[in-house]
Design a protein around this motif. Structure first.
Motif, PDB file in Angstrom:
ATOM      1  N   VAL A 137       0.840  -1.202   0.000  1.00 56.00           N
ATOM      2  CA  VAL A 137       0.000   0.000   0.000  1.00 56.00           C
ATOM      3  C   VAL A 137       0.872   1.249   0.000  1.00 56.00           C
ATOM      4  O   VAL A 137       0.620   2.208  -0.751  1.00 56.00           O
ATOM      5  CB  VAL A 137      -0.942   0.002   1.223  1.00 56.00           C
ATOM      6  N   LEU A 138       1.905   1.252   0.833  1.00 51.98           N
ATOM      7  CA  LEU A 138       2.805   2.400   0.899  1.00 51.98           C
ATOM      8  C   LEU A 138       3.511   2.600  -0.440  1.00 51.98           C
ATOM      9  O   LEU A 138       3.661   3.739  -0.907  1.00 51.98           O
ATOM     10  CB  LEU A 138       3.826   2.192   2.016  1.00 51.98           C
ATOM     11  N   LEU A 139       3.919   1.515  -1.069  1.00 46.38           N
ATOM     12  CA  LEU A 139       4.587   1.607  -2.370  1.00 46.38           C
ATOM     13  C   LEU A 139       3.673   2.259  -3.406  1.00 46.38           C
ATOM     14  O   LEU A 139       4.111   3.122  -4.176  1.00 46.38           O
ATOM     15  CB  LEU A 139       5.017   0.221  -2.827  1.00 46.38           C
ATOM     16  N   GLU A 140       2.417   1.879  -3.423  1.00 51.53           N
ATOM     17  CA  GLU A 140       1.477   2.475  -4.381  1.00 51.53           C
ATOM     18  C   GLU A 140       1.288   3.963  -4.112  1.00 51.53           C
ATOM     19  O   GLU A 140       1.184   4.766  -5.051  1.00 51.53           O
ATOM     20  CB  GLU A 140       0.138   1.745  -4.325  1.00 51.53           C
ATOM     21  N   ALA A 200       2.439  14.559   4.522  1.00 47.85           N
ATOM     22  CA  ALA A 200       1.041  14.190   4.730  1.00 47.85           C
ATOM     23  C   ALA A 200       0.876  12.682   4.861  1.00 47.85           C
ATOM     24  O   ALA A 200       0.061  12.200   5.651  1.00 47.85           O
ATOM     25  CB  ALA A 200       0.193  14.706   3.570  1.00 47.85           C
ATOM     26  N   LEU A 201       1.672  11.928   4.094  1.00 45.67           N
ATOM     27  CA  LEU A 201       1.552  10.469   4.086  1.00 45.67           C
ATOM     28  C   LEU A 201       2.128   9.842   5.350  1.00 45.67           C
ATOM     29  O   LEU A 201       1.512   8.950   5.946  1.00 45.67           O
ATOM     30  CB  LEU A 201       2.269   9.914   2.844  1.00 45.67           C
ATOM     31  N   THR A 202       3.308  10.285   5.748  1.00 40.37           N
ATOM     32  CA  THR A 202       3.993   9.707   6.917  1.00 40.37           C
ATOM     33  C   THR A 202       4.586  10.853   7.743  1.00 40.37           C
ATOM     34  O   THR A 202       5.800  11.084   7.714  1.00 40.37           O
ATOM     35  CB  THR A 202       5.118   8.743   6.478  1.00 40.37           C
ATOM     36  N   PRO A 203       3.757  11.586   8.461  1.00 38.10           N
ATOM     37  CA  PRO A 203       4.235  12.769   9.185  1.00 38.10           C
ATOM     38  C   PRO A 203       5.298  12.472  10.243  1.00 38.10           C
ATOM     39  O   PRO A 203       6.031  13.372  10.658  1.00 38.10           O
ATOM     40  CB  PRO A 203       2.952  13.330   9.823  1.00 38.10           C
ATOM     41  N   LEU A 246      12.198   0.331   0.371  1.00 34.34           N
ATOM     42  CA  LEU A 246      11.162   0.677  -0.607  1.00 34.34           C
ATOM     43  C   LEU A 246      11.742   1.741  -1.525  1.00 34.34           C
ATOM     44  O   LEU A 246      12.416   2.663  -1.065  1.00 34.34           O
ATOM     45  CB  LEU A 246       9.912   1.193   0.104  1.00 34.34           C
ATOM     46  N   GLY A 247      11.486   1.588  -2.818  1.00 33.17           N
ATOM     47  CA  GLY A 247      12.009   2.581  -3.744  1.00 33.17           C
ATOM     48  C   GLY A 247      11.177   2.711  -4.999  1.00 33.17           C
ATOM     49  O   GLY A 247      10.631   1.722  -5.498  1.00 33.17           O
TER      50      GLY A 247
END
Length: 254
Positions: free
Chosen positions: A7-10, A59-62, A117-118
């Motif tokens: 999910v994070l990758l997307e 916003a995604l990973t504050p 992740l990249g």
């Protein structure tokens, strides 16, 4: 497959695409080239893409700090812990300036010194490489995704990929002198690492200065595809180093 990582990758892929659109808007214009404090070139594309990525990741990973090239070059480096983002909003600025298409948007997540992740987007080439721990690696072209993995070296020898704009021919020749080489080609930006990940090359030696944000996203894709990046001493390359610069290294597949 790691569901949360997928999910994070997307989400990161979406951010990279948005940044890529800004980059391409500038690419199609009569843009200005300026010099940074370290004498390297910078354009409006670098700055606009970085601003978008920084806001989106916040916003995604504050809770996860971000180290990004333009901010870091200006001396703005946050305190980091075990996890942090490494961003190069436009890797291959020289390729961008020369308008050969070999430039990329790069976003990587580092966990305990390892890129887990990249995403590497080459917007002018319409190629996207992505990968993460437990997710595998893939390339996306024309909306179609295909898994990628490193390949075994042919008996005919290594297919080498080297830097287009930062080459040291003498150092490269010395590095390869005891290796059987089938072919040697040049490419720009973090695409070189991705070519190894996709099984289109076997080895990418980098015998010059790089920063962590230059290679982290490609490194994550390569790890997910079964490859690795090592220092010339054979040690695994790590992130979060003092100064954020890398030693000489090589990226390899199987």
């Amino acid at each position: 497959m790691n569901a949360s990582m997928t999910v994070l990758l997307e989400d990161v892929i979406d951010i990279a695409r948005e940044a890529g659109e800004l980059v391409m808007q500038v690419y199609r214009s009569d843009f200005e080239v300026r010099g940074k404090l370290d004498a390297s070139p910078v354009t409006e594309a670098d700055e606009r893409a970085e601003a978008l990525i920084l806001l989106a990741l916040a916003a995604l990973t504050p809770h996860i700090p971000v180290i990004s090239e333009e901010a870091a070059t200006a001396g703005q480096v946050p305190e980091i812990g075990q996890r942090f983002w490494l961003v190069d909003p436009l890797d291959g600025t020289r390729e961008f300036i020369h308008r050969n298409g070999e430039f990329t948007v790069n976003i990587a997540l580092i966990d305990n010194g390892e890129p887990v992740l990249g995403v590497v987007l080459a917007p002018a080439l319409e190629r996207l490489f992505a990968g993460g721990r437990g997710c595998g690696a893939f390339i996306e072209r024309a909306g179609q995704r295909q898994p990628i993995e490193c390949r075994a070296v042919s008996e005919e020898g290594l297919d080498i990929v080297a830097s287009r704009s930062h080459g040291d021919a003498e150092a490269l020749e010395k590095f390869l002198e005891r290796r059987k080489v089938r072919s040697l080609k040049n490419a720009g930006s973090s695409l070189k690492i991705c070519l190894v990940a996709a099984g289109e090359a076997d080895l990418y030696p980098r015998l010059g200065r790089t920063m962590e944000w230059d290679i982290a996203a490609g490194h994550a894709v390569l790890l997910a595809a079964g490859g690795e990046i090592c220092t010339l001493a054979g040690d695994v390359l790590r992130y979060g180093k003092a100064g954020l610069d890398n030693p000489h290294f090589y990226a390899r597949g199987l």
